[in-house]
Design a protein around this motif. Structure first.
Motif, short mmCIF file in Angstrom:
data_model
loop_
_atom_site.label_atom_id
_atom_site.label_comp_id
_atom_site.label_asym_id
_atom_site.label_seq_id
_atom_site.Cartn_x
_atom_site.Cartn_y
_atom_site.Cartn_z
N THR A 55 46.20 35.08 44.15
CA THR A 55 46.36 36.12 45.16
C THR A 55 46.92 37.40 44.53
O THR A 55 46.42 38.50 44.76
CB THR A 55 47.30 35.63 46.28
OG1 THR A 55 46.82 34.38 46.77
CG2 THR A 55 47.34 36.64 47.41
N TYR A 56 47.94 37.23 43.70
CA TYR A 56 48.56 38.38 43.01
C TYR A 56 47.54 39.04 42.09
O TYR A 56 47.42 40.28 42.04
CB TYR A 56 49.78 37.90 42.22
CG TYR A 56 50.18 38.83 41.10
CD1 TYR A 56 50.84 40.04 41.36
CD2 TYR A 56 49.88 38.51 39.78
CE1 TYR A 56 51.19 40.88 40.33
CE2 TYR A 56 50.22 39.34 38.74
CZ TYR A 56 50.89 40.54 39.02
OH TYR A 56 51.21 41.38 37.99
N LEU A 57 46.76 38.24 41.36
CA LEU A 57 45.82 38.77 40.37
C LEU A 57 44.73 39.59 41.05
O LEU A 57 44.40 40.71 40.60
CB LEU A 57 45.20 37.60 39.60
CG LEU A 57 44.54 37.90 38.24
CD1 LEU A 57 45.55 38.47 37.27
CD2 LEU A 57 43.94 36.63 37.66
N ARG A 106 43.94 43.70 40.87
CA ARG A 106 42.63 44.22 40.47
C ARG A 106 41.91 44.95 41.60
O ARG A 106 40.84 45.53 41.37
CB ARG A 106 41.73 43.07 39.99
CG ARG A 106 42.20 42.40 38.72
CD ARG A 106 41.32 41.20 38.41
NE ARG A 106 41.73 40.50 37.19
CZ ARG A 106 41.26 39.31 36.82
NH1 ARG A 106 40.37 38.69 37.58
NH2 ARG A 106 41.67 38.74 35.70
N GLY A 107 42.45 44.88 42.80
CA GLY A 107 41.78 45.51 43.93
C GLY A 107 40.59 44.73 44.44
O GLY A 107 39.71 45.30 45.09
N ARG A 123 40.68 38.03 47.10
CA ARG A 123 42.08 37.80 47.50
C ARG A 123 42.13 37.08 48.84
O ARG A 123 42.94 36.15 49.04
CB ARG A 123 42.81 39.14 47.59
CG ARG A 123 44.27 39.05 48.04
CD ARG A 123 44.95 40.40 47.92
NE ARG A 123 46.30 40.33 48.45
CZ ARG A 123 46.63 40.56 49.72
NH1 ARG A 123 45.67 40.89 50.60
NH2 ARG A 123 47.88 40.48 50.14
N GLN A 124 41.25 37.45 49.78
CA GLN A 124 41.21 36.79 51.08
C GLN A 124 40.83 35.31 50.95
O GLN A 124 41.36 34.45 51.66
CB GLN A 124 40.22 37.51 51.99
CG GLN A 124 40.68 38.87 52.47
CD GLN A 124 41.99 38.79 53.26
OE1 GLN A 124 42.20 37.86 54.03
NE2 GLN A 124 42.87 39.75 53.01
N ILE A 125 39.91 35.01 50.01
CA ILE A 125 39.51 33.61 49.79
C ILE A 125 40.70 32.80 49.28
O ILE A 125 40.94 31.66 49.72
CB ILE A 125 38.34 33.54 48.79
CG1 ILE A 125 37.10 34.20 49.39
CG2 ILE A 125 38.01 32.08 48.43
CD1 ILE A 125 35.95 34.33 48.41
#
Length: 995
Positions: A942-944, A948-949, A954-956
């Motif tokens: 999640t942080y990564l 990276r935008g 991130r939602q997955i």
């Protein structure tokens, strides 16, 4: 991994994954990225476009300095391009529906011809002349694919095609289209000329009763790397994509039905063949199911074909009349009602509805069954042959050789049946003069060929003979027969004594030698030899066939027999018996050996013992190939005879090494360890190296459950094998006085050579014995100092950990032996997880990471019901998991690395985080997040992605964290169950990817 290799790997991983569109095929060619490209969800260019481009580049002609067009060169680049085209087709599983839909006729013709070439089909050889049953599975499948495509293309060309609307005229495009049209027409012309041969090839395929295999990307890679070494592996054994017999027959029946249906427009009788094939297709689909992976039939189109056949070939109300003669013959053959077959053939002689080729194929099938030991079919073979011969006669063809051979010894029953068939095959009221003349000439020639006058009078007094021949012709024939000089009657009943068979000199030497080569009946062989020796005393008839071979240890004794007839008979009986044993025709081998034993018992005790030894070996092979395969123990009598052979001390008896090998292997396979360790005589251990080796193996098996310090025999076995694998160096002093090493060869200090040891091991089937031998060679392989990656094996701790003189061991030979032993062991039991781990470790040590993952996953699958149960921790140890992690890392599958880090007893967060930072990953990345159960790794993801935008990814990751079963407050049992469920799904997904 060395520093140089690491730099090379880093350089490779930093290159762009998607090449420029203008040179994509060059990129795939140079970088070997074809498999990675095809694994993409929507590869661009598509697989069929790849095939077109690869073949166009490979077939591009050259233009020399004089502007002359030359054929494309056969260089390495063009061969690789053709191989890549084949690999893409293998990726598509050779689905003709896909290939025909997307490829033109010339391109597909070129592709399938390349498949025939790489499958070792001799160029210029007609496929119809090749026996599919004796060909390697991949070769047979390549021939079937080509001939299926051939008749499908012919059928497709008969359909009307809607012409595309012409666009703006472009001269270059129009020229190219015209060239392709002309090329297609030329290919179609050739295919139509060969259509009858293609149909015969496919009809022959329907008689195969074995599964076939088609080349995969892996087998094509093996052929490209080492064609001389892997030829046997990829063609003669079961390697490649397995096509079940029923699936193959279903596709072939459908294609044949379409071909027959297309031919029906000019020959309506062929619609019956089409109907039979389509209804057989429906039966096979019902057997294998409509969801078969390798059998894709358009069932709606099949239903339309069946409906059309029902109209074109209407069936009557009577159930018996609904069956075509083809169906009736097939039903009779399947049920064993062979008498009914002769009745159908006799009735068909009036209608000529069954093709001659079909009738001949039925006769060949019956001949094969008769030669396999079914003596009851001899009479049926004659009757079917007689029906076929009468059909040939009526149609004006010559009498075949088969009929002359079967009618060589006529009797009353044969004459009666022949006359009955002749009477039923001609309607005297409606028959033409030519038919009557053909039948009369046939009966007259039969009479002239008979030796016994009573058989002549049986024919000449028959109603049909009297009707067809005039009185003058009949009287002239009878007088001619009476005036003939008396000859020896061939029609003599067999007698009981082996020595009392009478000789006959009425057949020429060439015919008798031909019969001598073909016969496997010892009584008939003796009769032929008596006749031959009665004709000439100058020939040595044991030299008639260069296929008759006996072991050199026996030839001196047999060829020393003074009587020529006895020498020939003993030699031929033994040679034929050994050949029958080699081809697993044990019934005939036993008859031949028994006759030979009866013969030599009279005059040679030495040869009598030789035959007893060979019959013992035959009985071992018979048991191993029969009831022994199902695990049934051999009879006690056979075990006693094996012991008797091992303890035999008769002087001057020629002995074959293979018999000693088989006897010791037999005792080990059936766990007669007590005899080998305690009861075997001491003199045998000194005189027979195989007994010595068997004793050490048996004792090591017995000592395994005991404490480590009690395993003395394991050390003795280790020393024996090390000595076998040692080499001796030869030195030479030069002119300057220096000593130089000139050659290394196998040491003669061992009890046997390494090749002999390997040959002996390949006769073993007992899992524990094979595991011990494997662990010994694996330990010997690991002892060398330059080993980076050890191979693991069961019971490896029982062997010494060092060798005093490392330089004396041929470690290259040891490595080769390990590979051969693992391959052989897996052929015995492909589901042994410890052997699969050894195979995976070998691939890992030789940097073949994809293959290593395949076997690591297979080892886990076989012991966990395809991962539906937890893989035992002694199978997936931390070392195995770390090697799987390294394989995935070197294959740039970094998300898989992170997931596998969770499998370790202590999660390796450092490796997991480092792999997730990699942006050049070749796996499915975020689609794998559902397989992660460690919240720390999910939080890092999640942080990564936030850093990276990458909002979607991130939602997955957030969705994966939010699953309630991963809540840290849950009981330990719930968390373990969640982890186990994700392990199962991940490993199953990996298996589908690498299997």
């Amino acid at each position: 991994m060395s520093a140089e290799a690491a730099d090379r790997e880093a350089a490779t991983s930093s290159r762009p994954c998607t090449p420029p569109q203008t040179c994509w095929f060059e990129f795939l060619l140079e970088e070997s990225l074809l498999e990675k490209h095809l694994r993409k969800p929507c590869p661009d260019p598509a697989p069929v476009q790849l095939i077109v481009q690869f073949l166009e580049q490979a077939s591009k002609p050259l233009v020399n300095e004089q502007n002359q067009v030359q054929p494309p060169p056969d260089n390495k680049r063009n061969r690789i391009l053709k191989l890549l085209a084949l690999k893409v087709a293998a990726h598509l599983k050779w689905d003709l529906d896909i290939l025909e839909k997307s490829l033109s006729v010339p391109v597909l013709n070129m592709l399938l011809n390349e498949l025939l070439c790489i499958s070792k089909v001799p160029p210029g050889t007609k496929h119809v002349d090749m026996d599919l049953a004796t060909l390697p599975p991949t070769t047979a499948m390549a021939i079937l694919l080509y001939n299926r495509w051939a008749i499908r293309t012919i059928v497709q060309s008969s359909f009307p095609v809607k012409q595309p609307k012409p666009g703006p005229p472009q001269l270059s495009v129009m020229n190219q289209m015209q060239q392709e049209k002309e090329l297609t027409e030329n290919i179609l012309k050739v295919l139509k000329e060969q259509a009858s041969d293609s149909i015969l090839v496919l009809e022959a395929a329907l008689k195969l009763n074995k599964d076939l295999y088609v080349h995969t990307m892996r087998t094509l890679d093996l052929l490209a790397m080492e064609p001389g070494v892997v030829n046997g592996e990829t063609e003669s054994s079961t390697v490649g994509l397995k096509i079940k017999t029923e699936e193959m027959q279903c596709q072939v029946c459908y294609d044949l039905g379409a071909a027959y249906f297309q031919q029906g427009s000019t020959n309506p009788a062929v619609y019956e063949n089409a109907r039979e094939k389509f209804f057989r297709t429906k039966e096979l689909i019902a057997e294998i199911g409509s969801l078969s992976l390798h059998c894709t039939i358009d069932e709606k189109r099949l239903a339309g074909y069946c409906q059309a056949c029902g109209v074109l070939v209407p069936s009557s109300d009577s159930a018996s009349q609904q069956l075509t003669p083809y169906s009736q013959v097939h039903i009779c053959l399947r049920s064993g009602n062979y008498q009914e077959v002769t009745k159908i053939f006799a009735e068909d002689n009036l209608t000529f509805s069954l093709p001659v080729q079909f009738r001949q194929s039925v006769l060949r099938e019956l001949f094969q069954k008769a030669q396999q030991g079914n003596e009851a079919l001899d009479e049926i073979c004659f009757k079917v042959c007689a029906c076929n011969t009468v059909r040939d006669i009526l149609e004006g063809r010559a009498i075949g050789v088969q009929f002359n051979q079967l009618f060589l010894r006529p009797n009353k029953e044969k004459i009666d049946f022949l006359l009955e068939v002749c009477s039923r095959s001609i309607n005297l009221e409606k028959a033409s003069d030519s038919l009557k003349g053909n039948m009369a000439a046939f009966l007259k020639n039969v009479c002239l060929g008979l030796e016994d006058l009573q058989y002549v009078f049986m024919i000449s007094s028959h109603e049909l003979f009297i009707t067809l021949l005039k009185d003058e012709e009949r009287k002239l024939l009878v007088d001619q027969m009476r005036k003939r000089s008396p000859r020896v009657n061939l029609c003599i009943k067999p007698v009981t004594s082996f020595y009392d068979i009478p000789a006959s000199a009425s057949v020429n030497i060439g015919q008798l030698e031909h019969q001598l080569i073909l016969s496997v009946d010892p009584w008939r062989i003796r009769q032929i030899l008596i006749e031959l020796h009665g004709m000439t005393s100058e020939r040595q008839f044991w030299t008639v066939s260069n296929k008759w071979e006996i072991p050199s240890v026996y030839s001196g004794v047999i060829l020393g027999i003074k009587d020529n007839l006895t020498r020939d008979l003993v030699y031929i009986l033994m040679a034929k018996g050994l050949h029958c044993s080699t081809v697993k025709d044990f019934t005939h081998a036993k008859q031949l050996f028994a006759a030979c034993l009866e013969l030599v018992t009279e005059f040679s005790p030495k040869l009598r013992q030789v035959m007893l030894n060979e019959m013992l070996l035959l009985d071992i092979h018979t048991h191993e190939a029969g009831t022994g395969q199902s695990g049934e123990r051999p009879p006690s009598d056979l075990i006693s005879r094996v012991r008797g052979y091992l303890e035999m001390r008769l002087p001057d008896i020629p002995l074959r090494q293979v018999i000693a090998e088989e006897c010791v292997a037999f005792m080990l396979n059936w766990r007669e360890n007590e005899y080998l360790t305690l009861q075997v005589p001491a003199f045998l251990l000194q005189s027979n190296p195989y007994v010595k080796l068997g004793q050490l193996l048996a004792a090591t098996c017995k000592e395994l459950p005991g404490p480590k310090e009690s395993r003395r025999t394991a050390k003795d076995l280790w020393e024996v094998v090390v000595q076998i694998c040692s080499v001796s160096s030869q030195h030479k002093r030069g002119n300057d006085g220096r000593i130089s090493l000139i050659k290394q060869r196998e040491s003669t200090l061992g009890i046997m050579y390494r090749s002999e040891l390997l040959s002996f091991i390949k006769k073993l089937r007992e899992p524990l014995v094979l595991t011990i031998i494997l662990s010994l060679f694996v330990k010997l392989h690991n002892v060398r100092e330059d080993i980076v990656n050890d191979i693991t094996a069961e019971h490896i701790s029982i062997w010494p950990s060092s060798i005093p003189n490392l330089q004396s061991v041929d470690f290259e030979a040891v490595a080769i032996t390990v590979k051969e032993l693992v391959r052989y062991s897996l052929s015995i039991n492909p589901n042994n997880h410890s052997w699969l781990i050894i195979q995976a470790d070998i691939y890992f040590a030789t940097n073949q990471y994809s293959a290593a993952l395949h076997y690591y996953l297979q080892a886990g699958a076989v012991c966990s019901d395809f991962f539906n149960k937890a893989v035992p921790p002694d199978v997936y140890t931390d070392q195995v998991i770390k090697r799987m992690i390294k394989c995935c890392s070197l294959l740039n599958c970094h998300t898989q690395v992170a997931i596998l880090c969770q499998f370790l007893r202590e999660i390796d967060y450092k490796t997991a985080f480092k792999s997730l930072q990699e942006q050049n990953s070749h796996d499915a990345m975020d689609s794998y997040y559902d397989y992660i159960w460690d919240v720390t790794i999910l939080e890092y993801l999640t942080y990564l992605h936030h850093k990276r935008g990458e909002t979607d990814k991130r939602q997955i990751a957030i969705k994966a964290i939010g699953q309630t079963e991963l809540n840290a407050s849950n009981p330990e049992e719930v968390l373990q169950l969640a982890a186990q469920r994700r392990k199962k799904k991940f490993l199953q997904a990996m298996a589908k990817l690498y299997f």
